[in-house]
Design a protein around this motif. Structure first.
Motif, PDB file in Angstrom:
ATOM      1  N   PHE A 181      26.398  59.842 -93.198  1.00 54.94           N
ATOM      2  CA  PHE A 181      25.045  59.453 -92.804  1.00 54.94           C
ATOM      3  C   PHE A 181      24.178  59.398 -94.066  1.00 54.94           C
ATOM      4  CE2 PHE A 181      25.247  64.076 -92.495  1.00 54.94           C
ATOM      5  CZ  PHE A 181      24.106  64.468 -93.172  1.00 54.94           C
ATOM      6  N   ASP A 182      22.933  59.061 -93.900  1.00 48.70           N
ATOM      7  CA  ASP A 182      21.994  58.989 -95.010  1.00 48.70           C
ATOM      8  C   ASP A 182      21.675  60.411 -95.485  1.00 48.70           C
ATOM      9  OD1 ASP A 182      19.991  58.489 -96.803  1.00 48.70           O
ATOM     10  OD2 ASP A 182      18.530  57.808 -95.315  1.00 48.70           O
ATOM     11  N   TRP A 183      22.208  60.801 -96.652  1.00 48.51           N
ATOM     12  CA  TRP A 183      22.086  62.183 -97.121  1.00 48.51           C
ATOM     13  C   TRP A 183      20.664  62.562 -97.512  1.00 48.51           C
ATOM     14  CZ3 TRP A 183      26.958  61.447-100.630  1.00 48.51           C
ATOM     15  CH2 TRP A 183      28.111  61.541 -99.832  1.00 48.51           C
ATOM     16  N   THR A 184      19.777  61.599 -97.659  1.00 51.25           N
ATOM     17  CA  THR A 184      18.385  61.955 -97.956  1.00 51.25           C
ATOM     18  C   THR A 184      17.758  62.727 -96.791  1.00 51.25           C
ATOM     19  OG1 THR A 184      17.508  59.852 -97.119  1.00 51.25           O
ATOM     20  CG2 THR A 184      18.110  59.940 -99.459  1.00 51.25           C
ATOM     21  N   ILE A 185      18.326  62.583 -95.594  1.00 51.49           N
ATOM     22  CA  ILE A 185      17.850  63.360 -94.446  1.00 51.49           C
ATOM     23  C   ILE A 185      18.098  64.849 -94.692  1.00 51.49           C
ATOM     24  CG2 ILE A 185      18.164  63.795 -91.970  1.00 51.49           C
ATOM     25  CD1 ILE A 185      19.114  60.833 -91.777  1.00 51.49           C
ATOM     26  N   ALA A 186      19.301  65.179 -95.161  1.00 58.58           N
ATOM     27  CA  ALA A 186      19.627  66.567 -95.476  1.00 58.58           C
ATOM     28  C   ALA A 186      18.723  67.095 -96.579  1.00 58.58           C
ATOM     29  CB  ALA A 186      21.090  66.679 -95.893  1.00 58.58           C
ATOM     30  N   GLU A 187      18.473  66.270 -97.572  1.00 55.47           N
ATOM     31  CA  GLU A 187      17.609  66.677 -98.678  1.00 55.47           C
ATOM     32  C   GLU A 187      16.193  66.962 -98.189  1.00 55.47           C
ATOM     33  OE1 GLU A 187      16.789  65.224-103.272  1.00 55.47           O
ATOM     34  OE2 GLU A 187      17.473  63.779-101.775  1.00 55.47           O
ATOM     35  N   ALA A 188      15.687  66.106 -97.297  1.00 52.81           N
ATOM     36  CA  ALA A 188      14.340  66.291 -96.761  1.00 52.81           C
ATOM     37  C   ALA A 188      14.233  67.585 -95.959  1.00 52.81           C
ATOM     38  CB  ALA A 188      13.954  65.104 -95.883  1.00 52.81           C
ATOM     39  N   LEU A 189      15.260  67.895 -95.172  1.00 51.87           N
ATOM     40  CA  LEU A 189      15.253  69.125 -94.381  1.00 51.87           C
ATOM     41  C   LEU A 189      15.286  70.345 -95.284  1.00 51.87           C
ATOM     42  CD1 LEU A 189      17.679  68.072 -91.517  1.00 51.87           C
ATOM     43  CD2 LEU A 189      15.243  68.575 -91.280  1.00 51.87           C
ATOM     44  N   GLN A 190      16.093  70.290 -96.327  1.00 49.18           N
ATOM     45  CA  GLN A 190      16.155  71.425 -97.251  1.00 49.18           C
ATOM     46  C   GLN A 190      14.842  71.599 -97.998  1.00 49.18           C
ATOM     47  OE1 GLN A 190      20.581  72.660 -98.146  1.00 49.18           O
ATOM     48  NE2 GLN A 190      19.730  71.404 -99.753  1.00 49.18           N
ATOM     49  N   ASN A 191      14.158  70.509 -98.265  1.00 50.55           N
ATOM     50  CA  ASN A 191      12.854  70.610 -98.918  1.00 50.55           C
ATOM     51  C   ASN A 191      11.831  71.299 -98.025  1.00 50.55           C
ATOM     52  OD1 ASN A 191      13.797  69.366-101.228  1.00 50.55           O
ATOM     53  ND2 ASN A 191      13.065  67.326-100.652  1.00 50.55           N
ATOM     54  N   ASN A 192      12.133  71.354 -96.728  1.00 51.64           N
ATOM     55  CA  ASN A 192      11.290  72.080 -95.779  1.00 51.64           C
ATOM     56  C   ASN A 192      11.762  73.520 -95.589  1.00 51.64           C
ATOM     57  OD1 ASN A 192       9.127  70.351 -94.128  1.00 51.64           O
ATOM     58  ND2 ASN A 192      10.820  68.997 -94.702  1.00 51.64           N
ATOM     59  N   GLY A 193      12.694  73.959 -96.432  1.00 51.41           N
ATOM     60  CA  GLY A 193      13.157  75.341 -96.403  1.00 51.41           C
ATOM     61  C   GLY A 193      14.265  75.619 -95.414  1.00 51.41           C
ATOM     62  N   LEU A 194      14.933  74.573 -94.907  1.00 51.43           N
ATOM     63  CA  LEU A 194      15.971  74.748 -93.893  1.00 51.43           C
ATOM     64  C   LEU A 194      17.358  74.719 -94.530  1.00 51.43           C
ATOM     65  CD1 LEU A 194      16.624  74.927 -90.862  1.00 51.43           C
ATOM     66  CD2 LEU A 194      16.616  72.430 -90.794  1.00 51.43           C
ATOM     67  N   PRO A 195      18.183  75.763 -94.366  1.00 51.01           N
ATOM     68  CA  PRO A 195      19.560  75.721 -94.876  1.00 51.01           C
ATOM     69  C   PRO A 195      20.371  74.660 -94.126  1.00 51.01           C
ATOM     70  CG  PRO A 195      18.908  77.966 -94.307  1.00 51.01           C
ATOM     71  CD  PRO A 195      17.886  77.052 -93.717  1.00 51.01           C
ATOM     72  N   VAL A 196      21.012  73.764 -94.872  1.00 49.89           N
ATOM     73  CA  VAL A 196      21.705  72.627 -94.265  1.00 49.89           C
ATOM     74  C   VAL A 196      23.134  72.531 -94.788  1.00 49.89           C
ATOM     75  CG1 VAL A 196      21.767  70.102 -94.087  1.00 49.89           C
ATOM     76  CG2 VAL A 196      19.586  71.302 -93.915  1.00 49.89           C
ATOM     77  N   LEU A 197      24.066  72.283 -93.859  1.00 51.13           N
ATOM     78  CA  LEU A 197      25.429  71.928 -94.217  1.00 51.13           C
ATOM     79  C   LEU A 197      25.619  70.445 -93.898  1.00 51.13           C
ATOM     80  CD1 LEU A 197      25.548  75.018 -92.871  1.00 51.13           C
ATOM     81  CD2 LEU A 197      27.958  74.759 -93.488  1.00 51.13           C
ATOM     82  N   ILE A 198      26.412  69.761 -94.707  1.00 50.99           N
ATOM     83  CA  ILE A 198      26.674  68.340 -94.510  1.00 50.99           C
ATOM     84  C   ILE A 198      28.085  68.155 -93.984  1.00 50.99           C
ATOM     85  CG2 ILE A 198      26.963  66.113 -95.655  1.00 50.99           C
ATOM     86  CD1 ILE A 198      24.851  66.905 -97.634  1.00 50.99           C
ATOM     87  N   ALA A 199      28.220  67.334 -92.955  1.00 52.58           N
ATOM     88  CA  ALA A 199      29.520  66.926 -92.441  1.00 52.58           C
ATOM     89  C   ALA A 199      29.490  65.412 -92.245  1.00 52.58           C
ATOM     90  CB  ALA A 199      29.832  67.633 -91.121  1.00 52.58           C
ATOM     91  N   GLY A 200      30.601  64.848 -91.845  1.00 51.70           N
ATOM     92  CA  GLY A 200      30.644  63.426 -91.542  1.00 51.70           C
ATOM     93  C   GLY A 200      31.102  62.579 -92.712  1.00 51.70           C
ATOM     94  N   GLY A 201      32.348  62.151 -92.685  1.00 52.21           N
ATOM     95  CA  GLY A 201      32.851  61.214 -93.685  1.00 52.21           C
ATOM     96  C   GLY A 201      33.108  61.789 -95.055  1.00 52.21           C
ATOM     97  N   LEU A 202      33.067  63.108 -95.199  1.00 54.52           N
ATOM     98  CA  LEU A 202      33.308  63.697 -96.511  1.00 54.52           C
ATOM     99  C   LEU A 202      34.794  63.680 -96.855  1.00 54.52           C
ATOM    100  CD1 LEU A 202      30.909  66.770 -96.542  1.00 54.52           C
ATOM    101  CD2 LEU A 202      30.561  64.519 -97.577  1.00 54.52           C
ATOM    102  N   GLN A 203      35.075  63.370 -98.102  1.00 52.19           N
ATOM    103  CA  GLN A 203      36.433  63.359 -98.636  1.00 52.19           C
ATOM    104  C   GLN A 203      36.384  63.917-100.048  1.00 52.19           C
ATOM    105  OE1 GLN A 203      37.430  59.203 -98.514  1.00 52.19           O
ATOM    106  NE2 GLN A 203      37.712  59.160 -96.289  1.00 52.19           N
ATOM    107  N   ALA A 204      37.555  64.123-100.628  1.00 52.66           N
ATOM    108  CA  ALA A 204      37.600  64.605-102.011  1.00 52.66           C
ATOM    109  C   ALA A 204      36.893  63.642-102.953  1.00 52.66           C
ATOM    110  CB  ALA A 204      39.054  64.793-102.448  1.00 52.66           C
TER     111      ALA A 204
END
Length: 235
Positions: free
Chosen positions: A161-184
């Motif tokens: 997904f658009d990872w800037t969403i995760a970045e925006a949430l973390q900028n609001n102080g929220l601990p975030v894990l990323i999943a979806g389509g991750l590979q080495a």
């Protein structure tokens, strides 16, 4: 024998159980001769050794709290991951067998291609606000995963997904894990660009459904560690 050591972690005043295998039965005499300080040092070393193991996470989807509590107790789970429609309040440790919970939040996209992931135009409008408005103090952290519009299976899409969403949430102080389509091949970019609290992978390191490719697992973990080390420089 088996000693149960309580390890306290500073996430929501969390206490997590760590089972330590220790042969106390054959060392009873020496144990009784140890000073309180020596006994404390010995136990701390056992705790340190046990803490090096990975945390065991149980993934649940729309199960009731009594079932989750039973599984936590029977399997010795350290964390619970809620992947269904349970809502934020269900992530309260009191409803998860006394252990912290990760609350999965889907980022819906129209895309079904795993090559480049979803673009901002393909992703739902303003998911950051939706998540922040729904947020409670119950979960330990939020895990963001991709969902495909119209697909009800949940997870395992192989699409980023658009990872800037995760970045925006973390900028609001929220601990975030990323999943979806991750590979080495792409996890280094995810970690270095977002600096997430964690990453989640399953199908991205599989040789076939349900069968992990050990080389891919090793490469994934190596790349995560390298990216995390580089991302931490300057902090």
């Amino acid at each position: 024998g088996r000693a149960i050591v309580q390890a306290v972690r500073e996430f929501g005043e969390r206490t997590a159980r760590i089972d330590i295998l220790a042969n106390y039965d054959n060392d009873t005499e020496n144990e009784s001769k140890r000073s309180p300080l020596d006994a404390l040092v010995r136990k701390s070393k056992l705790l340190q050794e046990a803490a090096r193991r990975p945390l065991v996470v149980g993934v649940f989807q729309n199960q009731d709290s009594s079932f989750i509590a039973d599984m936590v107790e029977q399997c010795g789970l350290d964390l619970v991951q809620l992947h269904g429609k349970e809502g934020m309040a269900a992530a309260n440790p009191k409803l998860c067998g006394g252990v912290p919970a990760l609350r999965v939040m889907d980022i819906e996209t129209k895309s079904c291609s795993s090559s480049g992931g979803a673009t901002e135009d393909e992703t739902e409008r303003d998911p950051t606000r939706r998540i922040l408005e729904a947020l409670t103090a119950d979960p330990l952290a939020i895990l963001l995963d991709t969902s495909i519009k119209g697909d009800k299976s949940g997870g395992g899409t192989g699409v980023t997904f658009d990872w800037t969403i995760a970045e925006a949430l973390q900028n609001n102080g929220l601990p975030v894990l990323i999943a979806g389509g991750l590979q080495a091949e792409n996890v280094e970019t995810a970690v270095s660009s977002v600096r997430p609290w964690g990453v989640d992978v399953s199908s991205g390191v599989e040789a076939s459904p349900g069968q992990k490719n050990h080389q891919q697992v090793t490469a994934f973990c190596t790349n995560v560690r390298h990216a995390a080390k580089e991302a931490s420089k300057g902090f």
